[in-house]
Design an enzyme around this catalytic site. Sequence first.
Site, PDB file in Angstrom:
ATOM      1  N   LEU A  59       0.810  -1.214   0.000  1.00 23.69           N
ATOM      2  CA  LEU A  59       0.000   0.000   0.000  1.00 23.69           C
ATOM      3  C   LEU A  59       0.844   1.265   0.000  1.00 23.69           C
ATOM      4  CD1 LEU A  59      -2.947  -0.877   2.404  1.00 23.69           C
ATOM      5  CD2 LEU A  59      -2.961  -0.773  -0.069  1.00 23.69           C
ATOM      6  N   CYS A  60       1.881   1.261  -0.803  1.00 21.49           N
ATOM      7  CA  CYS A  60       2.646   2.502  -0.913  1.00 21.49           C
ATOM      8  C   CYS A  60       2.977   2.772  -2.373  1.00 21.49           C
ATOM      9  CB  CYS A  60       3.889   2.460  -0.031  1.00 21.49           C
ATOM     10  SG  CYS A  60       4.743   0.896  -0.055  1.00 21.49           S
ATOM     11  N   GLY A  61       1.995   2.597  -3.225  1.00 18.55           N
ATOM     12  CA  GLY A  61       2.153   2.958  -4.620  1.00 18.55           C
ATOM     13  C   GLY A  61       3.212   2.100  -5.300  1.00 18.55           C
TER      14      GLY A  61
END
Lengths: 134, 289
Positions: free
Chosen positions: B87-89
């Site tokens: 969940l950090c691109g």
Amino acid sequence: MADFLHLSLVTPEKQLVGEDVDQVNVPGSEGDLGILLGHAPLITNLRPGPLSYEKGGATTSFIVSGGYLEVTDNRVIILAESAEFLHEVDRERAEKAKSKAEAILLKTGISEEEFKDAQDDLFRAVARLEHTEK
Amino acid sequence: MPNLKDIKRRIRSVKNTQQITKAMKLVAASKLRRAQKAIQDARPYALKLRDVLNHISARCNPDLHALLDQRDGKNILVMVVTADKGLCGGFNGNIIRRSAKLIAENQDKNLSLVLAGKKGKDYFKHRSTDITHEFIDWTREFNYAKAQEIGDLLAQLYIDKKADKIFMVYNEFKSVMQQEVIVEQVLPVVPEPLDAAKETDHVPEYIYEPDEESILDALLKRYMTVQMYRAFLESSASEQGARMTAMDNASRNAGDMIDALSLTYNKARQAYITKELIEIVNGAEALKA
């Protein structure tokens, strides 16, 4: 030629000093050194001890716990493992560290590594205590 | 026609997601501030140390220390620094893609991997490349001592000739919005060539106290640790930055989605009311007739 020594005192945590000064006094591994303008290029280890610099007659003091010093072209770079302002030294913590290290050193059957670690801890603690006694 | 209840349920679920992404964004933002400060404070030391090391190693004999020794071996070690969480691109994806490329380029050599971070492990464990060491969950317990452990490990692998070249792939923190994937040769240490003119002007031989060799040894050990320390700090600051940006986008997208769904919902509701009205009117008409 610059008219000042440029001193940078950095630790892994942060940069403590970055300015022009008149003189730097450091605890070299082979003995204390005073560095003035025009010093020859030098690289040395530092031992735990007091470090200070003078600027316009005022002296600022630190306690460092080992590191390196490089002098080139009137730039002084001090890479200290850790450094704190003299007035920020926590004597109580140093006392504790000292007695803990002494206890380890008194034990028998410790490995060489443990001995060396404890010895280093002791030196650091003693350096802190010695110069803050006033 | 879409079912009113279904739409309502979807709106609620998107709203829940949005709340989560918003919270994650705030958490990332506060962690980012700390990580950013840590890396900014650590940079001067790392850069100065590199300067000092450069000055020495450019001048002394490379045979003087095992870590300066350049050899043309076939053993290549790649250290991949990813995050433990997703969940950090594109943060992890970019690193993994770049590492995979590096591996593909060196297909003819003997490759092994050191993985830091769970995401890298998840990707590489199913591929056949040899994984020597893993550091999972490093982000939570990372400190200077840990960096020292990893640095010592890499140095030992190099000295034992298990690796002839060590690369490190990590994200460098440029700004909150921007990370850059860096591929760096860790070992052997390659001194940057000195500016020849400058050198002859100012810098004659150094005075060494106690002596060149022991200083170099101590410096190189420290250098390894600091390199690791810095790379990991860069990576964790980048991770938080990437997560913050990603979660910001996610929250905004969720908002857009809620708007669109609300519109559909209102339209459907209106259509339903109109339909009901028509039915009532029709019913009344029918009774009259």
